[in-house]
Enzyme design. Structure first.
Site, PDB file in Angstrom:
ATOM      1  N   LYS A  34       0.876  -1.614   0.178  1.00  0.00           N
ATOM      2  CA  LYS A  34       0.303  -0.188   0.126  1.00  0.00           C
ATOM      3  C   LYS A  34       0.653   1.520  -0.423  1.00  0.00           C
ATOM      4  CE  LYS A  34      -3.115   2.124   2.677  1.00  0.00           C
ATOM      5  NZ  LYS A  34      -4.085   1.781   4.325  1.00  0.00           N
ATOM      6  N   THR A 125       5.276 -12.593  14.471  1.00  0.00           N
ATOM      7  CA  THR A 125       6.309 -12.501  15.878  1.00  0.00           C
ATOM      8  C   THR A 125       6.575 -12.835  16.918  1.00  0.00           C
ATOM      9  OG1 THR A 125       7.170 -10.289  17.243  1.00  0.00           O
ATOM     10  CG2 THR A 125       4.446 -10.750  16.556  1.00  0.00           C
ATOM     11  N   ASP A 126       7.344 -12.799  17.518  1.00  0.00           N
ATOM     12  CA  ASP A 126       7.558 -13.527  19.432  1.00  0.00           C
ATOM     13  C   ASP A 126       6.700 -12.646  19.992  1.00  0.00           C
ATOM     14  OD1 ASP A 126       9.293 -11.463  19.197  1.00  0.00           O
ATOM     15  OD2 ASP A 126      10.924 -12.008  19.982  1.00  0.00           O
ATOM     16  N   GLU A 127       6.441 -11.563  19.466  1.00  0.00           N
ATOM     17  CA  GLU A 127       5.264 -10.878  20.598  1.00  0.00           C
ATOM     18  C   GLU A 127       4.356 -11.068  20.837  1.00  0.00           C
ATOM     19  OE1 GLU A 127       5.240  -6.817  20.660  1.00  0.00           O
ATOM     20  OE2 GLU A 127       7.070  -6.574  20.369  1.00  0.00           O
ATOM     21  N   TYR A 150      -0.754  -3.957  18.860  1.00  0.00           N
ATOM     22  CA  TYR A 150      -0.051  -4.550  17.835  1.00  0.00           C
ATOM     23  C   TYR A 150       0.050  -6.248  17.976  1.00  0.00           C
ATOM     24  CZ  TYR A 150       3.867  -6.348  15.266  1.00  0.00           C
ATOM     25  OH  TYR A 150       4.739  -7.611  14.511  1.00  0.00           O
ATOM     26  N   LYS A 154      -1.508  -9.459  16.004  1.00  0.00           N
ATOM     27  CA  LYS A 154      -0.743 -10.385  15.743  1.00  0.00           C
ATOM     28  C   LYS A 154      -1.326 -11.648  15.744  1.00  0.00           C
ATOM     29  CE  LYS A 154       1.947 -10.031  12.582  1.00  0.00           C
ATOM     30  NZ  LYS A 154       2.134  -9.969  11.309  1.00  0.00           N
ATOM     31  N   PRO A 205      16.633   7.656  22.970  1.00  0.00           N
ATOM     32  CA  PRO A 205      15.595   7.611  24.458  1.00  0.00           C
ATOM     33  C   PRO A 205      15.110   6.716  25.087  1.00  0.00           C
ATOM     34  CG  PRO A 205      14.372   8.456  21.902  1.00  0.00           C
ATOM     35  CD  PRO A 205      16.402   7.960  21.974  1.00  0.00           C
ATOM     36  N   ASN A 249      18.266  -4.075  26.512  1.00  0.00           N
ATOM     37  CA  ASN A 249      18.042  -2.767  25.652  1.00  0.00           C
ATOM     38  C   ASN A 249      19.474  -1.382  26.034  1.00  0.00           C
ATOM     39  OD1 ASN A 249      15.945  -3.832  24.470  1.00  0.00           O
ATOM     40  ND2 ASN A 249      14.322  -2.309  25.576  1.00  0.00           N
ATOM     41  N   ARG A 273       7.360   2.267  28.196  1.00  0.00           N
ATOM     42  CA  ARG A 273       6.126   2.183  27.510  1.00  0.00           C
ATOM     43  C   ARG A 273       5.043   1.389  28.614  1.00  0.00           C
ATOM     44  NH1 ARG A 273       7.882  -1.584  22.439  1.00  0.00           N
ATOM     45  NH2 ARG A 273       8.055  -0.278  21.116  1.00  0.00           N
TER      46      ARG A 273
HETATM   47  P1  NAD Z   1       7.493  -2.123   7.722  1.00  0.00           P
HETATM   48  O1  NAD Z   1       6.544  -1.032   9.382  1.00  0.00           O
HETATM   49  O2  NAD Z   1       8.813  -2.433   7.727  1.00  0.00           O
HETATM   50  O3  NAD Z   1       6.772  -2.604   6.609  1.00  0.00           O
HETATM   51  C1  NAD Z   1       5.363  -3.099   6.531  1.00  0.00           C
HETATM   52  C2  NAD Z   1       5.384  -2.449   4.766  1.00  0.00           C
HETATM   53  O4  NAD Z   1       3.788  -2.824   4.936  1.00  0.00           O
HETATM   54  C3  NAD Z   1       5.221  -1.579   4.530  1.00  0.00           C
HETATM   55  O5  NAD Z   1       5.462  -1.223   3.507  1.00  0.00           O
HETATM   56  C4  NAD Z   1       3.530  -0.610   4.177  1.00  0.00           C
HETATM   57  O6  NAD Z   1       3.528   0.070   2.861  1.00  0.00           O
HETATM   58  C5  NAD Z   1       3.335  -2.097   3.945  1.00  0.00           C
HETATM   59  N1  NAD Z   1       1.495  -2.570   4.074  1.00  0.00           N
HETATM   60  C6  NAD Z   1       0.613  -1.689   5.280  1.00  0.00           C
HETATM   61  N2  NAD Z   1      -0.395  -1.842   5.715  1.00  0.00           N
HETATM   62  C7  NAD Z   1      -0.296  -2.035   4.506  1.00  0.00           C
HETATM   63  C8  NAD Z   1      -1.692  -2.571   3.864  1.00  0.00           C
HETATM   64  N3  NAD Z   1      -3.059  -2.482   5.153  1.00  0.00           N
HETATM   65  N4  NAD Z   1      -1.894  -2.833   2.371  1.00  0.00           N
HETATM   66  C9  NAD Z   1      -0.589  -3.422   1.984  1.00  0.00           C
HETATM   67  N5  NAD Z   1       0.648  -3.051   2.015  1.00  0.00           N
HETATM   68  C10 NAD Z   1       0.880  -2.349   3.730  1.00  0.00           C
HETATM   69  O7  NAD Z   1       7.450  -3.710   8.539  1.00  0.00           O
HETATM   70  P2  NAD Z   1       8.966  -4.749   8.734  1.00  0.00           P
HETATM   71  O8  NAD Z   1       9.053  -3.965  10.250  1.00  0.00           O
HETATM   72  O9  NAD Z   1       9.289  -4.799   7.642  1.00  0.00           O
HETATM   73  O10 NAD Z   1       7.927  -6.577   9.214  1.00  0.00           O
HETATM   74  C11 NAD Z   1       6.994  -6.825   8.688  1.00  0.00           C
HETATM   75  C12 NAD Z   1       6.111  -8.276   8.703  1.00  0.00           C
HETATM   76  O11 NAD Z   1       7.334  -8.956   9.866  1.00  0.00           O
HETATM   77  C13 NAD Z   1       4.992  -7.686  10.341  1.00  0.00           C
HETATM   78  O12 NAD Z   1       4.010  -8.705   9.391  1.00  0.00           O
HETATM   79  C14 NAD Z   1       5.749  -7.477  11.018  1.00  0.00           C
HETATM   80  O13 NAD Z   1       4.621  -8.218  12.183  1.00  0.00           O
HETATM   81  C15 NAD Z   1       6.397  -9.168  11.254  1.00  0.00           C
HETATM   82  N6  NAD Z   1       7.631  -9.290  12.042  1.00  0.00           N
HETATM   83  C16 NAD Z   1       8.827  -8.104  11.940  1.00  0.00           C
HETATM   84  C17 NAD Z   1      10.064  -7.813  12.893  1.00  0.00           C
HETATM   85  C18 NAD Z   1      10.663  -6.572  13.051  1.00  0.00           C
HETATM   86  O14 NAD Z   1      11.584  -6.578  14.749  1.00  0.00           O
HETATM   87  N7  NAD Z   1      10.612  -5.555  12.164  1.00  0.00           N
HETATM   88  C19 NAD Z   1       9.995  -8.660  13.667  1.00  0.00           C
HETATM   89  C20 NAD Z   1       9.192  -9.786  13.521  1.00  0.00           C
HETATM   90  C21 NAD Z   1       8.170  -9.880  12.965  1.00  0.00           C
HETATM   91  O1  DAU Z   2       9.784  -9.058  18.946  1.00  0.00           O
HETATM   92  C1  DAU Z   2       9.262  -8.741  17.470  1.00  0.00           C
HETATM   93  C2  DAU Z   2       8.876  -7.275  17.007  1.00  0.00           C
HETATM   94  O2  DAU Z   2      10.127  -6.526  17.504  1.00  0.00           O
HETATM   95  C3  DAU Z   2       8.306  -6.596  15.865  1.00  0.00           C
HETATM   96  O3  DAU Z   2       7.492  -7.651  15.796  1.00  0.00           O
HETATM   97  C4  DAU Z   2       7.767  -5.490  15.536  1.00  0.00           C
HETATM   98  O4  DAU Z   2       6.310  -5.366  14.572  1.00  0.00           O
HETATM   99  C5  DAU Z   2       9.023  -5.014  15.781  1.00  0.00           C
HETATM  100  O5  DAU Z   2       8.857  -3.210  16.434  1.00  0.00           O
HETATM  101  C6  DAU Z   2      10.070  -4.803  17.239  1.00  0.00           C
HETATM  102  O6  DAU Z   2       8.707  -4.948  18.355  1.00  0.00           O
HETATM  103  P1  DAU Z   2       9.715  -3.838  19.608  1.00  0.00           P
HETATM  104  O7  DAU Z   2       8.961  -2.988  20.336  1.00  0.00           O
HETATM  105  O8  DAU Z   2      10.735  -4.644  20.633  1.00  0.00           O
HETATM  106  O9  DAU Z   2      10.868  -2.785  18.843  1.00  0.00           O
HETATM  107  P2  DAU Z   2      11.236  -1.022  19.323  1.00  0.00           P
HETATM  108  O10 DAU Z   2      12.650  -1.201  18.004  1.00  0.00           O
HETATM  109  O11 DAU Z   2      10.277  -0.309  19.186  1.00  0.00           O
HETATM  110  O12 DAU Z   2      11.439  -1.972  20.625  1.00  0.00           O
HETATM  111  C7  DAU Z   2      12.559  -2.227  21.016  1.00  0.00           C
HETATM  112  C8  DAU Z   2      12.905  -2.477  22.308  1.00  0.00           C
HETATM  113  O13 DAU Z   2      13.551  -0.930  22.656  1.00  0.00           O
HETATM  114  C9  DAU Z   2      11.743  -2.277  23.563  1.00  0.00           C
HETATM  115  O14 DAU Z   2      11.829  -3.384  24.689  1.00  0.00           O
HETATM  116  C10 DAU Z   2      11.222  -0.829  23.362  1.00  0.00           C
HETATM  117  C11 DAU Z   2      13.051  -0.404  23.822  1.00  0.00           C
HETATM  118  N1  DAU Z   2      12.424   1.475  23.039  1.00  0.00           N
HETATM  119  C12 DAU Z   2      12.065   1.086  22.110  1.00  0.00           C
HETATM  120  C13 DAU Z   2      12.153   2.813  21.081  1.00  0.00           C
HETATM  121  C14 DAU Z   2      11.992   3.086  19.793  1.00  0.00           C
HETATM  122  C15 DAU Z   2      13.506   2.214  23.784  1.00  0.00           C
HETATM  123  O15 DAU Z   2      14.237   1.741  24.816  1.00  0.00           O
HETATM  124  N2  DAU Z   2      13.627   4.065  23.268  1.00  0.00           N
HETATM  125  C16 DAU Z   2      12.732   4.115  21.804  1.00  0.00           C
HETATM  126  O16 DAU Z   2      13.334   4.189  21.486  1.00  0.00           O
END
Ligand code: NAD
Ligand code: DAU
Length: 338
Positions: A34, A125-127, A150, A154, A205, A249, A273
């Site tokens: 999207k 995700t592990d979340e 979130y 999932k 932060p 962290n 958070r």
């Molecule tokens: P991201 O936020 O970087 O990318 C998400 C993508 O999905 C974007 O390109 C966005 O445009 C697209 N999108 C969002 N809503 C949409 C919709 N309604 N229709 C079509 N496209 C849409 O996410 P990411 O970090 O690459 O995560 C990808 C997947 O992996 C997610 O399902 C997330 O839950 C999972 N995941 C992420 C992590 C992590 O650490 N980032 C860890 C475990 C699992």
């Molecule tokens: O565990 C997998 C998940 O990891 C994915 O499913 C999510 O899509 C991805 O966003 C990520 O989630 P988290 O909440 O763990 O990621 P984030 O990078 O937002 O935060 C990582 C840790 O750091 C979390 O304990 C919160 C903390 N944090 C995060 C931010 C952005 C801070 O302390 N300061 C910050 O500014």
């Protein structure tokens, strides 16, 4: 193999699209995205001219657009990354998270069922396990105890996906990965935010006491795990994908300061958070036993490669920061980023 990849312009999806085409194990990759604030076509620029690549800008909640793409392309598999992926955003604004992550997954599953798509990998995700009490590392049978909108969205979509195997025999496998890091990650997540702030001498932060533990997985390792599940995973099964690297962290932030040569005085403790999970830790035993996959990139090398990428790609970060990202942070977090 012909793939329809949702969310292929995001962080992990774009790595998967680039890898599949450059390594050549996918002949055709249709990127269905999207382009929300997190989607960026620059992330797939290295393969934009590849003869097997096609981009479709559309919403996974749009059943007509999904069906049209599937009828035109007849992919062998759907690899489903598209999501609202940021926990903090889901706390401030849950509606789009539920809509995309749950209803969007439902729309895709329905289309896959009706059009008899042979394989469906749902990237999760592990979340979904919530905070994992030490000394345990969660395996796939660990109870689902999602803490944020979130993670609940999932967990719900995982169950829905698995029900499509149980009820309709759609060949669904679910992957549950830990925290990914690496190039092209949107600088709202911990590692890219801390690197880009450090490079600009801005405060870092840290939420609460910074002792929350996350398991870190290099994005390329995650994409190889998804390939392994796509090719060798069993339908109706869940596979954890962890990096074998659980760290508090604050230690991650300190390592970033060291790698960027910046002082500890940049660290700023900020309000925690809400509902913050204390610890994530996974075992990969099932995935390794069934597919042979194991993470290859250790955290020291992966973090250095990531710091180098953000150092050399400041313009990418600047372009992103000048958009919706900044408005969101101004509205919600300006007190945190200083
Ligand atoms: P991201 O936020 O970087 O990318 C998400 C993508 O999905 C974007 O390109 C966005 O445009 C697209 N999108 C969002 N809503 C949409 C919709 N309604 N229709 C079509 N496209 C849409 O996410 P990411 O970090 O690459 O995560 C990808 C997947 O992996 C997610 O399902 C997330 O839950 C999972 N995941 C992420 C992590 C992590 O650490 N980032 C860890 C475990 C699992
Ligand atoms: O565990 C997998 C998940 O990891 C994915 O499913 C999510 O899509 C991805 O966003 C990520 O989630 P988290 O909440 O763990 O990621 P984030 O990078 O937002 O935060 C990582 C840790 O750091 C979390 O304990 C919160 C903390 N944090 C995060 C931010 C952005 C801070 O302390 N300061 C910050 O500014």
């Amino acid at each position: 193999m012909k793939l329809l990849v949702t969310g292929g312009a995001g962080f992990i999806g774009s790595c998967f699209v680039r890898t599949a085409l450059t390594e050549g194990w996918a002949k055709r990759v249709v990127n269905f995205d999207k382009l929300t604030y997190a989607g960026n076509l620059e992330n797939v620029a290295p393969v934009a001219e590849h003869p097997g690549y096609r981009f479709i800008q559309a919403d996974i909640c749009d059943a007509e657009a999904v069906e049209k793409a599937l009828r035109e392309e007849v992919p062998d598999a759907i690899v489903h990354f598209a999501a609202e992926s940021h926990v903090d955003r889901s706390i401030h604004s849950p509606a789009p998270v539920i809509q995309t992550n749950f209803n969007g997954t439902f729309t895709l599953l329905e289309a896959a069922r009706r059009l008899k798509i042979a394989r469906f990998v749902h990237v999760s995700t592990d979340e979904v396990y919530g905070s994992i009490e030490p000394p345990h590392d969660a395996d796939e049978s660990y109870p689902l105890r999602a803490s944020s909108p979130y993670s609940a969205s999932k967990a719900g979509s995982d169950l829905l996906a698995l029900s499509y195997y149980t009820t309709y025999k759609v060949s669904v496998s679910v992957t549950r990965a830990s925290n990914n890091y690496g190039p092209y990650q949107f600088p709202e997540k911990l590692i890219p935010l801390m690197i880009s702030n450090a490079l600009e001498d801005k405060p870092l932060p840290v939420y609460g006491d910074g002792q929350q533990v996350r398991d870190w997985l290099f994005v390329e390792d995650h994409c190889q795990a998804i390939k392994a599940v796509l090719e060798k995973g069993r339908a109706g099964e869940v596979y954890n994908v962890g990096g074998n690297c659980s760290l508090p962290n604050l230690e991650v932030v300190e390592r970033i300061l060291k790698a960027t040569g910046k002082p500890a005085s940049l660290i700023q403790q900020v309000t925690d958070r809400p509902g913050h999970d204390r610890r994530y830790a996974l075992t990969n035993a099932k995935l390794t036993a069934e597919t042979g996959w194991a993470p290859q990139v250790d955290f020291t090398h992966g973090l250095q490669a990531t710091v180098d990428w953000y150092t050399w790609n400041k313009a990418w970060v600047e372009r992103i920061k000048s958009g919706e990202y900044l408005r969101f942070y101004e509205l919600n977090y300006s007190h945190r980023v200083g």
